[in-house]
Write a protein that holds these residues in place. Sequence first.
Motif, PDB file in Angstrom:
ATOM      1  N   LEU A   1       0.896  -1.330   0.027  1.00 22.02           N
ATOM      2  CA  LEU A   1      -0.091   0.109  -0.001  1.00 22.02           C
ATOM      3  C   LEU A   1       0.889   1.445  -0.087  1.00 22.02           C
ATOM      4  N   GLY A   2       1.984   1.414   0.970  1.00 21.57           N
ATOM      5  CA  GLY A   2       2.936   2.603   0.951  1.00 21.57           C
ATOM      6  C   GLY A   2       3.496   2.641  -0.324  1.00 21.57           C
ATOM      7  N   ALA A   3       4.136   1.447  -1.016  1.00 26.86           N
ATOM      8  CA  ALA A   3       4.619   1.662  -2.584  1.00 26.86           C
ATOM      9  C   ALA A   3       3.616   2.171  -3.577  1.00 26.86           C
ATOM     10  N   ARG A   4       2.510   2.010  -3.375  1.00 28.03           N
ATOM     11  CA  ARG A   4       1.451   2.419  -4.360  1.00 28.03           C
ATOM     12  C   ARG A   4       1.411   4.039  -4.209  1.00 28.03           C
ATOM     13  N   ASN A   5       1.450   4.506  -3.228  1.00 26.24           N
ATOM     14  CA  ASN A   5       1.249   5.929  -2.747  1.00 26.24           C
ATOM     15  C   ASN A   5       2.787   6.803  -3.067  1.00 26.24           C
ATOM     16  N   TYR A   6       3.884   5.909  -3.155  1.00 23.44           N
ATOM     17  CA  TYR A   6       5.043   6.643  -3.279  1.00 23.44           C
ATOM     18  C   TYR A   6       5.097   7.247  -4.890  1.00 23.44           C
ATOM     19  N   HIS A   7       4.650   6.632  -5.651  1.00 31.26           N
ATOM     20  CA  HIS A   7       4.720   7.179  -7.142  1.00 31.26           C
ATOM     21  C   HIS A   7       3.850   8.448  -7.340  1.00 31.26           C
ATOM     22  N   ALA A   8       3.000   8.610  -6.495  1.00 31.31           N
ATOM     23  CA  ALA A   8       2.087  10.125  -6.519  1.00 31.31           C
ATOM     24  C   ALA A   8       2.855  11.234  -6.162  1.00 31.31           C
ATOM     25  N   LEU A   9       4.228  10.982  -5.073  1.00 32.04           N
ATOM     26  CA  LEU A   9       4.612  12.057  -4.317  1.00 32.04           C
ATOM     27  C   LEU A   9       5.800  12.769  -5.205  1.00 32.04           C
ATOM     28  N   SER A  10       5.527  14.074  -5.284  1.00 31.94           N
ATOM     29  CA  SER A  10       6.642  15.023  -6.077  1.00 31.94           C
ATOM     30  C   SER A  10       7.816  14.922  -5.185  1.00 31.94           C
ATOM     31  N   ASP A  11       8.953  15.548  -5.736  1.00 29.52           N
ATOM     32  CA  ASP A  11      10.302  15.635  -4.839  1.00 29.52           C
ATOM     33  C   ASP A  11       9.932  16.461  -3.595  1.00 29.52           C
ATOM     34  N   ARG A  12       9.128  17.641  -3.719  1.00 30.13           N
ATOM     35  CA  ARG A  12       8.952  18.318  -2.400  1.00 30.13           C
ATOM     36  C   ARG A  12       8.044  17.531  -1.408  1.00 30.13           C
ATOM     37  N   SER A  13       6.930  17.184  -1.953  1.00 31.64           N
ATOM     38  CA  SER A  13       6.171  16.210  -1.116  1.00 31.64           C
ATOM     39  C   SER A  13       6.674  14.990  -0.654  1.00 31.64           C
ATOM     40  N   PHE A  14       7.415  14.337  -1.292  1.00 34.27           N
ATOM     41  CA  PHE A  14       8.360  13.278  -0.722  1.00 34.27           C
ATOM     42  C   PHE A  14       9.044  13.829   0.617  1.00 34.27           C
ATOM     43  N   ARG A  15      10.186  14.721   0.443  1.00 30.39           N
ATOM     44  CA  ARG A  15      10.691  15.511   1.504  1.00 30.39           C
ATOM     45  C   ARG A  15       9.894  16.152   2.827  1.00 30.39           C
ATOM     46  N   ASN A  16       8.922  16.697   2.416  1.00 30.53           N
ATOM     47  CA  ASN A  16       7.810  16.914   3.663  1.00 30.53           C
ATOM     48  C   ASN A  16       7.345  15.662   4.126  1.00 30.53           C
ATOM     49  N   VAL A  17       7.047  14.582   3.570  1.00 35.92           N
ATOM     50  CA  VAL A  17       6.432  13.225   4.186  1.00 35.92           C
ATOM     51  C   VAL A  17       7.409  12.588   4.919  1.00 35.92           C
ATOM     52  N   VAL A  18       8.791  12.865   4.409  1.00 33.73           N
ATOM     53  CA  VAL A  18       9.875  12.050   5.146  1.00 33.73           C
ATOM     54  C   VAL A  18       9.928  12.736   6.582  1.00 33.73           C
ATOM     55  N   LEU A  19      10.068  14.320   6.451  1.00 35.66           N
ATOM     56  CA  LEU A  19      10.266  15.090   7.807  1.00 35.66           C
ATOM     57  C   LEU A  19       9.259  14.575   8.708  1.00 35.66           C
ATOM     58  N   ALA A  20       8.091  14.795   8.249  1.00 39.77           N
ATOM     59  CA  ALA A  20       6.790  14.699   8.966  1.00 39.77           C
ATOM     60  C   ALA A  20       6.986  13.142   9.816  1.00 39.77           C
ATOM     61  N   LEU A  21       7.145  12.261   9.054  1.00 43.82           N
ATOM     62  CA  LEU A  21       7.354  10.877   9.565  1.00 43.82           C
ATOM     63  C   LEU A  21       8.393  10.625  10.560  1.00 43.82           C
ATOM     64  N   LEU A  22       9.483  11.458  10.355  1.00 43.66           N
ATOM     65  CA  LEU A  22      10.747  11.484  11.286  1.00 43.66           C
ATOM     66  C   LEU A  22      10.236  12.324  12.616  1.00 43.66           C
ATOM     67  N   PHE A  23       9.324  13.358  12.530  1.00 44.21           N
ATOM     68  CA  PHE A  23       8.859  14.141  13.668  1.00 44.21           C
ATOM     69  C   PHE A  23       7.855  12.997  14.457  1.00 44.21           C
ATOM     70  N   LEU A  24       6.969  12.739  13.775  1.00 40.86           N
ATOM     71  CA  LEU A  24       6.112  11.532  14.297  1.00 40.86           C
ATOM     72  C   LEU A  24       6.786  10.436  14.964  1.00 40.86           C
ATOM     73  N   SER A  25       7.727   9.990  14.462  1.00 40.65           N
ATOM     74  CA  SER A  25       8.646   8.863  15.083  1.00 40.65           C
ATOM     75  C   SER A  25       9.115   9.310  16.377  1.00 40.65           C
ATOM     76  N   GLY A  26       9.567  10.518  16.386  1.00 37.60           N
ATOM     77  CA  GLY A  26      10.154  11.058  17.274  1.00 37.60           C
ATOM     78  C   GLY A  26       9.148  11.412  18.753  1.00 37.60           C
TER      79      GLY A  26
END
Length: 247
Positions: free
Chosen positions: A210-235
């Motif tokens: 399910l996650g891999a299917r959503n990866y293709h829809a992300l732009s570079d900036r959206s991917f960067r923001n998703v990664v940073l948000a996931l790291l913050f939530l993980s913290g």
Amino acid sequence: MELTPLIILIAGALCGGFVSGLSGFGLALVSLGFWLYVFPPTVAVPLVLLCSMASQASTMRMVWQHIDFKLVTPFLIGGLAGVIPGSVLVAYADPWGFKLFVGLFLLIFPPALYFTPPMALTFGGRWMDGVIGWIGGVMGGFAGLSGPPPILWASVRGWDKHQRRGVFQAFNSTVLIAALALQTAHGLVTRDVLYAAVLALPAILLGAWLGARNYHALSDRSFRNVVLALLFLSGLTLVWSSFAGLR
């Protein structure tokens, strides 16, 4: 296994698998927040390693063509050098203090990067990539948390989403395999770990798909923001579970 621990195991597997399939990392950061409520660290950490390997393998074909081995090699060399001291720490270090330290770091640095304009820092070159890989290797050997150092470093390097995903996935897969081999040699992969991994595997693979299917829809900036948000939530998850574990 009783019903409540089973539900927590599967929920952690599904959420962790989804995040890993979406971003190429994060299963340990997400799943440990669930699994440390029902398993001791000696079970949760090797379980994370096994499940992370399954998730990474299931999506590797999708990113293989984007892996730049010249880019990732310094991270791999440093990471493999760091796995051994990290695996030794499992027997001696306090996992709760470690989780708290990593969690606090993730509450500070990702938001700082989010509010900073995208950059392309070249400081240190390939040797600094190796140092960051070593730190990730230590964290991967100790708690399956190999992802945050190279992920944050890639964000300040200014690479596009395919370059970053290639680095994340190649690095995490290699470090986690080495960490699992060392923990197996130390007798940490027990029958309980294998039993829990078998129960979690279907949810891990479903979440990763399910996650891999959503990866293709992300732009570079959206991917960067998703990664940073996931790291913050993980913290947040790591800090919360650290204080919960002290009660």
